[in-house]
Design a protein around this motif. Structure first.
Motif, PDB file in Angstrom:
ATOM      1  N   UNK A 133      30.217 -18.474  84.608  1.00  0.00           N
ATOM      2  CA  UNK A 133      29.461 -17.310  84.634  1.00  0.00           C
ATOM      3  C   UNK A 133      30.590 -16.372  84.585  1.00  0.00           C
ATOM      4  N   UNK A 134      30.436 -15.239  83.821  1.00  0.00           N
ATOM      5  CA  UNK A 134      31.589 -14.317  83.757  1.00  0.00           C
ATOM      6  C   UNK A 134      31.454 -13.425  84.963  1.00  0.00           C
ATOM      7  N   UNK A 205      28.607 -11.033  90.453  1.00  0.00           N
ATOM      8  CA  UNK A 205      27.716 -11.471  89.511  1.00  0.00           C
ATOM      9  C   UNK A 205      26.828 -12.666  89.843  1.00  0.00           C
ATOM     10  N   UNK A 206      27.495 -13.617  90.710  1.00  0.00           N
ATOM     11  CA  UNK A 206      26.724 -14.720  91.200  1.00  0.00           C
ATOM     12  C   UNK A 206      25.287 -14.199  91.837  1.00  0.00           C
ATOM     13  N   UNK A 220      23.052 -13.904  83.283  1.00  0.00           N
ATOM     14  CA  UNK A 220      22.746 -15.091  83.811  1.00  0.00           C
ATOM     15  C   UNK A 220      21.388 -15.040  84.914  1.00  0.00           C
ATOM     16  N   UNK A 221      20.900 -13.865  85.011  1.00  0.00           N
ATOM     17  CA  UNK A 221      19.705 -13.759  85.810  1.00  0.00           C
ATOM     18  C   UNK A 221      18.487 -14.303  85.444  1.00  0.00           C
ATOM     19  N   UNK A 236      34.424 -18.771  97.956  1.00  0.00           N
ATOM     20  CA  UNK A 236      34.773 -17.439  97.605  1.00  0.00           C
ATOM     21  C   UNK A 236      33.518 -16.811  96.573  1.00  0.00           C
ATOM     22  N   UNK A 237      33.227 -17.711  95.753  1.00  0.00           N
ATOM     23  CA  UNK A 237      32.132 -17.071  94.871  1.00  0.00           C
ATOM     24  C   UNK A 237      30.609 -16.742  95.714  1.00  0.00           C
ATOM     25  N   UNK A 238      30.567 -17.594  96.635  1.00  0.00           N
ATOM     26  CA  UNK A 238      29.382 -17.617  97.424  1.00  0.00           C
ATOM     27  C   UNK A 238      29.155 -16.413  98.647  1.00  0.00           C
ATOM     28  N   UNK A 239      30.550 -15.844  98.926  1.00  0.00           N
ATOM     29  CA  UNK A 239      30.844 -14.804  99.886  1.00  0.00           C
ATOM     30  C   UNK A 239      29.607 -13.700  99.720  1.00  0.00           C
TER      31      UNK A 239
END
Length: 254
Positions: A133-134, A205-206, A220-221, A236-239
């Motif tokens: 994912x960007x 973004x996530x 990505x949604x 880190x991406x889940x923060x």
């Protein structure tokens, strides 16, 4: 949509490789949709290791890649064909004729896009599609826009994406301005989708992709509408997801 927490990049990569290897073992002639970029490198490394130990057999596997830079040959060291050869194909017993990447040198790029969609149809569709994912929510090279593009198409890369990818080139001036990418329809037609996210730059973004509105402004949604999506992301991406939802566990069903 199920989210799995990983401690770090290495843990994320191993968890992803476990899921991919399970697909290969369960269906030895599966069609794998593959991704490039820094995110899946660790997973490919783990798959190579298991192959070398004799645990995985890729001899009947077929693959289709998400995208390719327009204007780059498969021999160019920044092409995605070269990436796949270097990181996976040259190191396992997959047949090269069973691997598919769009041609960046096709004289008629639109015809190449139609041809590529035909290849996917002839293979019977994708069993497992791997995605990164960007930072702007793009998947493949489907950039934020006004509509979801259904089929493989030529896309103008945003400056954000080109700047992000400039680290692989001598300068941003060498980064191609266009790419051929599998469309949202192709991605959504996969039986299973595996999305990986690593690093704090992907946190917004996530979160938007998992918990925001479904909009082509965050490509990505659209995965919220797929019936079998697994997301593996490091802390880190889940923060932001943890902060805004209060989730503290290792598995989240959204």
């Amino acid at each position: 949509m199920r989210i799995y927490a990983a401690k770090d990049y290495k843990d994320m990569s191993r968890k992803a490789a476990n899921l991919i290897s399970a697909q290969v073992i369960m269906k030895p002639d599966a069609v794998l949709g593959l991704a490039t970029g820094s995110t899946p490198v660790g997973a490919y490394e783990q798959l190579r290791e298991w192959h070398d130990k004799g645990d995985l057999d890729f001899s009947a596997i077929r693959s289709v890649n998400l995208d390719e830079y327009k204007g780059l040959s498969g021999e160019h060291d920044q092409s995605y064909r070269y990436f796949m050869n270097h990181n996976l194909f040259d190191h396992v017993n997959i047949k090269k004729e069973n691997t598919n990447v769009p041609s960046g040198l096709a004289q008629d790029a639109e015809a190449e896009c139609r041809r590529y969609d035909g290849v996917i149809r002839e293979l019977g569709g994708i069993d497992l599609q791997l995605l990164g994912i960007g930072g702007n929510g793009h998947i493949g090279f489907n950039e934020p826009c006004d509509v979801f593009e259904k089929g493989t198409h030529v896309v103008t890369l945003t400056e954000e994406t080109r700047r992000s990818n400039a680290r692989f080139f001598s300068s941003i001036d060498e980064v191609p301005t266009h790419a051929l990418t599998m469309g949202i329809g192709g991605i959504m037609s996969a039986k299973k989708v595996l999305l990986l996210a690593s690093g704090e730059a992907k946190a917004q973004a996530l979160y938007d992709s998992c918990f925001g509105p479904v909009t082509p402004g965050v490509p990505a949604s659209v995965l919220q509408l797929h019936n079998d999506v697994v997301i593996i992301a490091d802390e880190a991406a889940l923060a932001m997801i943890r902060q805004k939802t209060g989730w503290e566990g290792e598995v989240y069903d959204n």
